[in-house]
Design a protein around this motif. Structure first.
Motif, PDB file in Angstrom:
ATOM      1  N   UNK A  71     -10.896  -6.797 -10.445  1.00  0.00           N
ATOM      2  CA  UNK A  71     -10.791  -8.126  -9.835  1.00  0.00           C
ATOM      3  C   UNK A  71      -9.376  -8.697  -9.979  1.00  0.00           C
ATOM      4  N   UNK A  72      -8.644  -8.205 -10.989  1.00  0.00           N
ATOM      5  CA  UNK A  72      -7.273  -8.697 -11.185  1.00  0.00           C
ATOM      6  C   UNK A  72      -6.354  -8.295 -10.031  1.00  0.00           C
ATOM      7  N   UNK A  73      -6.812  -7.387  -9.165  1.00  0.00           N
ATOM      8  CA  UNK A  73      -6.023  -7.015  -7.986  1.00  0.00           C
ATOM      9  C   UNK A  73      -5.939  -8.188  -7.008  1.00  0.00           C
ATOM     10  N   UNK A  74      -6.914  -9.093  -7.115  1.00  0.00           N
ATOM     11  CA  UNK A  74      -7.005 -10.191  -6.156  1.00  0.00           C
ATOM     12  C   UNK A  74      -5.717 -10.982  -6.008  1.00  0.00           C
ATOM     13  N   UNK A  75      -4.965 -11.174  -7.107  1.00  0.00           N
ATOM     14  CA  UNK A  75      -3.736 -11.986  -7.007  1.00  0.00           C
ATOM     15  C   UNK A  75      -2.627 -11.276  -6.234  1.00  0.00           C
ATOM     16  N   UNK A  76      -2.764  -9.958  -6.047  1.00  0.00           N
ATOM     17  CA  UNK A  76      -1.759  -9.248  -5.242  1.00  0.00           C
ATOM     18  C   UNK A  76      -2.031  -9.407  -3.752  1.00  0.00           C
ATOM     19  N   UNK A  77      -3.242  -9.866  -3.418  1.00  0.00           N
ATOM     20  CA  UNK A  77      -3.635  -9.961  -2.012  1.00  0.00           C
ATOM     21  C   UNK A  77      -3.214 -11.325  -1.472  1.00  0.00           C
ATOM     22  N   UNK A  78      -2.333 -11.287  -0.454  1.00  0.00           N
ATOM     23  CA  UNK A  78      -1.848 -12.564   0.086  1.00  0.00           C
ATOM     24  C   UNK A  78      -2.984 -13.368   0.632  1.00  0.00           C
ATOM     25  N   UNK A  79      -4.041 -12.605   1.169  1.00  0.00           N
ATOM     26  CA  UNK A  79      -4.931 -13.253   2.127  1.00  0.00           C
ATOM     27  C   UNK A  79      -6.377 -12.879   1.893  1.00  0.00           C
ATOM     28  N   UNK A  80      -6.793 -12.972   0.606  1.00  0.00           N
ATOM     29  CA  UNK A  80      -8.197 -12.753   0.269  1.00  0.00           C
ATOM     30  C   UNK A  80      -8.460 -11.252   0.042  1.00  0.00           C
ATOM     31  N   UNK A  81      -9.542 -10.975  -0.678  1.00  0.00           N
ATOM     32  CA  UNK A  81      -9.863  -9.583  -1.045  1.00  0.00           C
ATOM     33  C   UNK A  81     -10.745  -8.959   0.031  1.00  0.00           C
ATOM     34  N   UNK A  82     -10.195  -8.933   1.247  1.00  0.00           N
ATOM     35  CA  UNK A  82     -10.964  -8.518   2.422  1.00  0.00           C
ATOM     36  C   UNK A  82     -10.789  -7.027   2.722  1.00  0.00           C
ATOM     37  N   UNK A  83     -11.600  -6.521   3.638  1.00  0.00           N
ATOM     38  CA  UNK A  83     -11.455  -5.148   4.129  1.00  0.00           C
ATOM     39  C   UNK A  83     -11.950  -5.105   5.569  1.00  0.00           C
ATOM     40  N   UNK A  84     -11.205  -4.407   6.430  1.00  0.00           N
ATOM     41  CA  UNK A  84     -11.547  -4.474   7.848  1.00  0.00           C
ATOM     42  C   UNK A  84     -12.331  -3.275   8.380  1.00  0.00           C
ATOM     43  N   UNK A  85     -12.701  -2.330   7.511  1.00  0.00           N
ATOM     44  CA  UNK A  85     -13.639  -1.298   7.955  1.00  0.00           C
ATOM     45  C   UNK A  85     -13.213   0.125   7.673  1.00  0.00           C
ATOM     46  N   UNK A  86     -14.037   1.061   8.154  1.00  0.00           N
ATOM     47  CA  UNK A  86     -13.902   2.479   7.840  1.00  0.00           C
ATOM     48  C   UNK A  86     -13.442   3.277   9.058  1.00  0.00           C
ATOM     49  N   UNK A  87     -13.140   4.548   8.810  1.00  0.00           N
ATOM     50  CA  UNK A  87     -12.916   5.521   9.880  1.00  0.00           C
ATOM     51  C   UNK A  87     -13.868   6.684   9.647  1.00  0.00           C
ATOM     52  N   UNK A  88     -14.231   7.402  10.715  1.00  0.00           N
ATOM     53  CA  UNK A  88     -15.138   8.549  10.619  1.00  0.00           C
ATOM     54  C   UNK A  88     -14.426   9.795  11.124  1.00  0.00           C
TER      55      UNK A  88
END
Ligand code: CA
Length: 707
Positions: free
Chosen positions: A122-139
């Protein structure tokens, strides 16, 4: 004859294998390239390599969309921003949530098949400018690929969710993050990263889908020197380096490739969108001036080697966080009577670009929102912006539109080849740019801190309700149906505010978009008339997607507010955006209901009787805006799951507050120690500032309740 039979036998075996395994075994480049002949699936981020986000499915259409209802839903336990586009292949849906958690569902029934949590600290969160989001996967080839917030690229077995391989793609001692979806081209998994607000050097990497071995890396900005064997070495030496001055590498340089990619299989060109400078302020980053390539550029590369082919820079000498990482769409248009292979982008800077994707040559660009004031237009001969005087805020503050959140951010647009229109989730969020403390000499690089090189203090929000109302009214959100040939708006839908969802267009003559206030709507693609709406009970930023199973068309949407505006804009965020995080799937005639919309309340907080000194409060204001506001909200008004410090019991006790801010006692929840950035006295000043804010907020709340 024999050869022919062998081919048919091979096809039969391949389709049998596909039917038997029930996983995305058959996803490869040919299947992605042929996506239009199998429109029931959605096998890559933007549905096709052209990233048009247009589905040929038309069973749900402008005539019957009124009957669209909830087929199934899944409430996500994560409580941060939700930005993913689900993928569907062979009856299975694969999607991600905040903190990079991956899930697979039976796409027809909604049954959860597996879940994979990469355990991002969770401490990674402060490195994220814009929330701890993810936009998806690849197959690809039976595997699911995704990036983790802490910089790993991972491959999972599509059937079980078990880890196949994991590679750390960044120097984890630096503030790199991954939020974007990978793409796979010719067996190479492509992944970039973010971090240019804090100070990193951007790049894109390609990994072998089978083994996870790195194939190449393309840096987007020069480092101190070349010769690290990167695919970009020659382009840096021949093109980019001469456009920089000073010692930018000490502060990162920027140019992160954090979201957009597209691929043209005929031209064999991979297109990547490159981010802002690090710091934003060019006066600080490259004090002798220069275009600073390849910041804010679209770069075309060979996917097998990473070899540079061409670039086009949207914002030379980037100084405003005007990334060109926004969604890239490839299409074939007729312009001046000639068929053109074009690339389209609506980057943050407010101009809609149409480029020739064979060679990167400029075709046209116009403002897609009226409020753009940093440049008056784009020079048709050079393709360069005509900057407005003062826009570079060298000496005095410049109230710019767009601001760092852009006239369009990551929220994907869509292009319908049927209407010929691009549907842009556009916005107007003005922002005051100023040198730090009025003078660039005040800039001090802070490892692990934000290093944008401008003054956030002037961007604070008042707590006077009338002033706030005026500011909120200046923030606009709209769905713009843009004609890329004439470069004009055909129609516009206006929302109550900015930062609404991404867009999906379909052959059913429909455009789908969710809003910040939680309505998921379908519009007539031709005229923008609203044909259907559904209350998701939560702000939407993600784009919808659609698929078909057993002859029925489904429309899926991930809902849950988050991202840069949501975490940083404080009282500028519409309170209606707050709500659950969920996956919603619709089909015609379905009638499932969501539980009643939850109501959030803020409990009164007992405060110390003696206020802080005016000096403490002033110092606290400055320290808060430089360090805390990017997550806890402008002027201390935070939204959603990030604690609203005005109502946090921690501010009532100096020792507890110090233990959190200085000693890092809540590191596991994401609040790391700020001891390297903030002194003990400064932390106490921040606490006094927050107590002051809390007192005023509670008085307001009491007055409102008494009314
Ligand atoms: Ca940025």
């Amino acid at each position: 004859m024999g050869a022919k039979r062998a081919i048919w036998a091979a096809v039969a075996v391949a389709s049998l294998a596909l039917a038997a395994c029930g996983g995305p075994k058959g996803v490869d480049g040919a299947r992605i390239a042929a996506a239009d002949s199998n429109p029931g699936d959605w096998v890559t981020h933007g549905r096709t390599y052209s990233e048009q986000r247009f589905s040929p499915l038309d069973k749900v259409n402008a005539g019957n969309v009124g009957q669209l209802g909830l087929a199934w839903s899944f409430d996500l336990p994560e409580n941060r921003g939700i930005e993913a586009t689900p993928l569907v292949a062979d009856g299975v849906m694969y999607t991600t949530s905040s903190w990079s958690i991956v899930r697979a569902f039976d796409a027809k029934t909604g049954k959860l098949l597996w879940e994979h949590d990469p355990q991002v600290p969770k401490s990674t969160g402060v490195k994220a400018c814009c929330d701890s989001v993810n936009r998806g996967v690849a197959l690809w080839g039976g595997k699911v690929f995704y990036g983790t917030l802490d910089g790993r690229l991972e491959a999972l077995d599509a059937r079980t969710g078990k880890l196949a391989w994991s590679k750390v793609t960044v120097d984890q001692s630096k503030p790199y993050t991954i939020t974007g979806a990978p793409r796979v081209v010719k067996g190479k998994v492509l992944i970039g990263n973010g971090g240019a607000e804090l100070g990193v050097r951007g790049y894109l990497s390609a990994y072998d889908a089978e083994t996870g071995d790195m194939a190449w890396r393309f840096y987007t900005v020069p480092g101190e020197k070349e010769a690290d064997g990167a695919a970009s070495d020659k382009a840096m030496k021949d093109i980019a380096r001469k456009t920089w001055t000073g010692e930018w590498w000490k502060v990162g340089g920027g140019g992160t490739v954090w979201d957009s990619m597209a691929y043209d299989p005929d031209l064999d060109l991979l297109y990547i969108g490159v981010g802002n400078g690090s710091p934003w302020n060019r006066d600080i980053r490259s004090p002798g001036g220069g275009d600073n390539l390849f910041l804010s550029s679209i770069v075309a590369l060979r996917p097998e080697t990473g070899e540079y082919v061409w670039h086009y820079q949207t914002t030379p000498g980037e100084s405003w966080d005007y990334t060109a990482t926004q969604h890239i769409v490839l299409a074939d248009l007729t312009i001046d009577g000639k068929p053109r292979k074009v690339l389209m982008q609506a980057p943050k800077n407010g101009f809609f670009y149409v480029l020739d994707r064979t060679d990167g040559k400029f075709i046209s660009a116009e403002k897609y929102v009226d409020a753009v004031n940093w440049a008056t237009g784009i020079d048709k001969t050079t393709g360069r912006p005509i900057e407005a005087p003062g826009a570079r805020y060298e000496k005095t503050l410049h109230l710019s539109n767009p601001g760092p959140l852009g006239a369009h951010n990551w929220h994907p647009m869509a292009f319908s080849p049927k209407t010929g229109l691009v549907y842009i989730p556009a916005q107007e969020i003005p922002f005051p740019y100023m040198q730090p403390g009025g003078d660039k000499a005040n800039f001090k690089y802070r490892p692990q801190g934000w290093n944008v090189g401008i003054d956030f203090l002037v961007a604070g929000l008042p707590d006077d309700e009338a002033q706030l109302k005026a500011i909120r009214a200046s923030l606009k959100g709209k769905l713009v149906a843009w004609d890329p040939v004439t470069q004009t708006a055909r129609w516009t839908v206006n929302y109550d505010g900015p930062w609404n969802g991404g867009v999906l267009a379909t052959a059913g003559n429909l455009v789908f978009q969710g809003s910040a206030t939680g309505e998921f709507a379908a519009y007539d693609a031709g005229n923008g008339k609203k044909l259907w709406g559904f209350d998701t009970q939560t702000g939407v930023v993600a784009p919808a997607m659609t698929y078909e199973i057993d002859g029925e068309q489904y429309v899926a949407l991930m809902a849950g507010y988050g991202g840069g505006f949501a975490v940083s804009a404080g009282a500028g965020v519409d309170p209606r955006s707050d709500g659950p995080r969920r996956l919603l799937v619709f089909k015609l005639g379905a009638k499932n209901q969501l539980p009643a919309r939850p109501v959030s309340t803020k409990a009164p907080l007992p405060l110390p009787a003696t206020p802080g000194t005016p000096q403490q409060i002033a110092q606290g204001t400055a320290v808060f805006s430089a360090n805390c506001g990017v997550c806890h909200g402008a002027s201390g008004v935070s939204n959603f799951s990030i604690p609203d410090l005005r109502y946090s019991p921690a501010i009532t006790d100096a020792a507890i507050f110090k233990s959190i801010v200085i000693d890092g006692d809540r590191k596991d929840q994401g609040m790391v120690s700020f001891a390297s950035l903030v002194s003990v006295d400064e932390a106490e000043s921040v606490r006094q500032y927050l107590i002051d804010l809390s007192r005023r907020a509670q008085a307001k709340q009491k007055a409102a309740a008494a009314k």
